[in-house]
Design a protein around this motif. Structure first.
Motif, PDB file in Angstrom:
ATOM      1  N   ALA A  60     -58.286  22.181  57.956  1.00  0.00           N
ATOM      2  CA  ALA A  60     -58.558  22.919  59.190  1.00  0.00           C
ATOM      3  C   ALA A  60     -59.149  24.294  58.874  1.00  0.00           C
ATOM      4  O   ALA A  60     -60.098  24.747  59.538  1.00  0.00           O
ATOM      5  N   ALA A  95     -61.559  21.529  63.161  1.00  0.00           N
ATOM      6  CA  ALA A  95     -60.343  22.255  62.773  1.00  0.00           C
ATOM      7  C   ALA A  95     -59.165  21.822  63.634  1.00  0.00           C
ATOM      8  O   ALA A  95     -58.066  21.560  63.122  1.00  0.00           O
ATOM      9  N   TYR A 155     -55.471  20.274  62.715  1.00  0.00           N
ATOM     10  CA  TYR A 155     -54.222  20.897  63.145  1.00  0.00           C
ATOM     11  C   TYR A 155     -53.345  19.903  63.893  1.00  0.00           C
ATOM     12  O   TYR A 155     -52.111  19.897  63.748  1.00  0.00           O
ATOM     13  N   GLU A 176     -54.657  28.530  64.040  1.00  0.00           N
ATOM     14  CA  GLU A 176     -54.938  27.591  65.123  1.00  0.00           C
ATOM     15  C   GLU A 176     -55.181  28.352  66.430  1.00  0.00           C
ATOM     16  O   GLU A 176     -56.088  28.003  67.208  1.00  0.00           O
TER      17      GLU A 176
END
Length: 454
Positions: free
Chosen positions: A351, A363, A367, A394
């Motif tokens: 990610a 990404a 996650y 994130e």
């Protein structure tokens, strides 16, 4: 700022020599210039000003300066201008110039045991050239042999194993309380191992095991310093660890060390040095037969390529990491130092790669895979620092996609995950995220988050 490294180093050399002004320094260099058969050298003060701005001295002047400062020619070539000047400074000289022998390794370890001698102002002269020199020296290093001195207590196999077990506890303690507190404990452990090596008798197998534990203790110190934001100290510990690992001739310790050193290098934008260290780590990891270690090193390689913007190379190394991990067994069946490597961790790194390569959707896919990894249960509570870093990154990805509400929710989880674990990296990522969120502080949920996390 351009020239800042040169200016700082040259001033420190002037201070070391006791030169009150540039003219006095140039007169000393000129005397060496002439004594080496290069003839007269101009001593105009603006010459030093040019060096401080980044202009490299001509070859004869540089040779004369190196001779005056006692820096070997091979170090001048390997490190380049102005980095070789650091060899002349007491704080750094031992780590580069000590011989690659067990005695030289002990000298380097002793140096780290004296914190007042460690120069925290500048990063250790690393980069592609030094990485190549370090690896060449490592390959030619002398292995440890028995030390059987009458009158000295004998170190048994059991004693060496107990020391190694303490390092296992340190690695896990770092997960629980963070790097700042663990660094002090690891320093004490390293000092204790160094004392044992200097004052006890032991067989050749025990000698190698003790040097292996010294290398791993120094590696833990380096990691803790790096995670605390002190890359300069981390580099010094990794250099000393490399010398101890060379004496140990242990592929597990060596692979782990160079994998962590690669991380420090690509984090400092040195892709060449990172890849050199990762290659050496992989060569040693393959000797261990550990799928987790091999996967971890492929993942480090993928991160280095992503940092430099090489999408194809990063994806190739990423795929190799997942393929290697498919063969992983139980953590207890592999080296103790890779207990933390998991499929979830590989997805987290992937990610990060996607984010660095400007692919936020990819990404988020990785996650999501962290939350529901295949063939294993990921216990994020056991690794609060990693979980907090992942959630912060994130949140940043969600913010880049203008999904502000989800970004704030994820950032809030990151703050709770960090808890009391100390990590400068985690703090920095959260601080950067807060800065980006200020652009959206007209939204109530953003204002509330910013107020709550001051």
């Amino acid at each position: 700022m351009a020239g800042s490294a040169e200016e700082d180093l040259i001033q420190r050399v002037l201070d070391l020599l006791g030169c009150l002004d540039r003219a006095a320094f140039l007169r000393r260099v000129a005397a060496w210039h002439e004594s080496l058969g290069f003839g007269a050298m101009a001593t105009r003060p603006e010459k030093v000003s040019r060096w401080k701005r980044g202009v490299r001295p001509d070859r004869c002047t540089e040779t004369a300066m190196a001779a005056m400062l006692g820096v070997p020619t091979d170090q001048v070539r390997a490190l380049g201008w102005p980095h070789w000047l650091r060899v002349a400074l007491d704080a750094d000289q031992v780590l580069l110039t000590a011989p690659w022998t067990p005695a030289g390794a002990l000298t380097a370890l002793d140096h780290l045991g004296r914190p007042d001698t460690m120069d925290r102002r500048a990063a250790l002269f690393t980069g592609g050239a030094l990485a190549a020199t370090t690896l060449a020296n490592w390959a030619a290093a002398s292995p440890a042999t028995a030390v059987l001195t009458s009158g000295r207590p004998r170190v048994t196999d059991r004693s060496a194993a107990l020391i190694d077990a303490r390092l296992t506890a340190l690695r896990q303690l770092d997960d629980e309380i963070g790097s700042a507190e663990t660094y002090a404990l690891a320093r004490a452990e390293l000092s204790s191992i160094t004392t044992v090596l200097r004052t006890r008798s032991y067989s050749e197998p025990v000698a190698r095991q003790l040097f292996a534990t010294a290398a791993e203790a120094s590696r833990i110190c380096g990691w803790c310093a790096f995670d605390s934001g002190d890359t300069a100290v981390a580099e010094r510990h990794y250099m000393a660890a490399a010398r101890a690992a060379a004496s140990a001739q242990d592929p597990i310790v060596t692979a782990n060390l160079f994998a962590f050193w690669a991380m420090a290098r690509y984090s400092d934008h040195d892709t060449s040095g990172a890849l050199d260290y990762a290659d050496e780590a992989l060569r040693n990891a393959r000797r261990t037969g550990s799928p987790r270690m091999i996967a971890m090193i492929h993942a480090r390689t993928a991160r280095a390529h992503a940092k430099s913007g090489d999408l194809r190379a990063s994806r190739r190394a990423e795929a190799a990491a997942f393929t290697a991990y498919d063969n992983a067994g139980r953590p207890e069946d592999e080296p103790a130092c890779v207990y933390w490597v998991s499929r979830a961790e590989l997805h987290s790194w992937a990610a990060n790669n996607a984010s660095d390569l400007h692919d936020p959707r990819r990404a988020l896919t990785h996650y999501a895979a962290v939350a529901a990894p295949r063939d294993e249960t990921y216990d994020g509570d056991a690794y609060p620092r990693s979980r907090a870093l992942r959630l912060s990154r994130e949140a940043d990805v969600h913010l880049s996609l203008r999904d502000v509400e989800v970004a704030v929710h994820t950032a809030d989880q990151a703050v709770r995950a960090m808890g009391g674990v100390t990590s400068a990296r985690g703090t920095t990522v959260l601080t950067d995220l807060r800065t980006k969120l200020r652009a959206h502080q007209h939204l109530p949920e953003v204002r509330e988050f910013l107020d709550r996390t001051v």
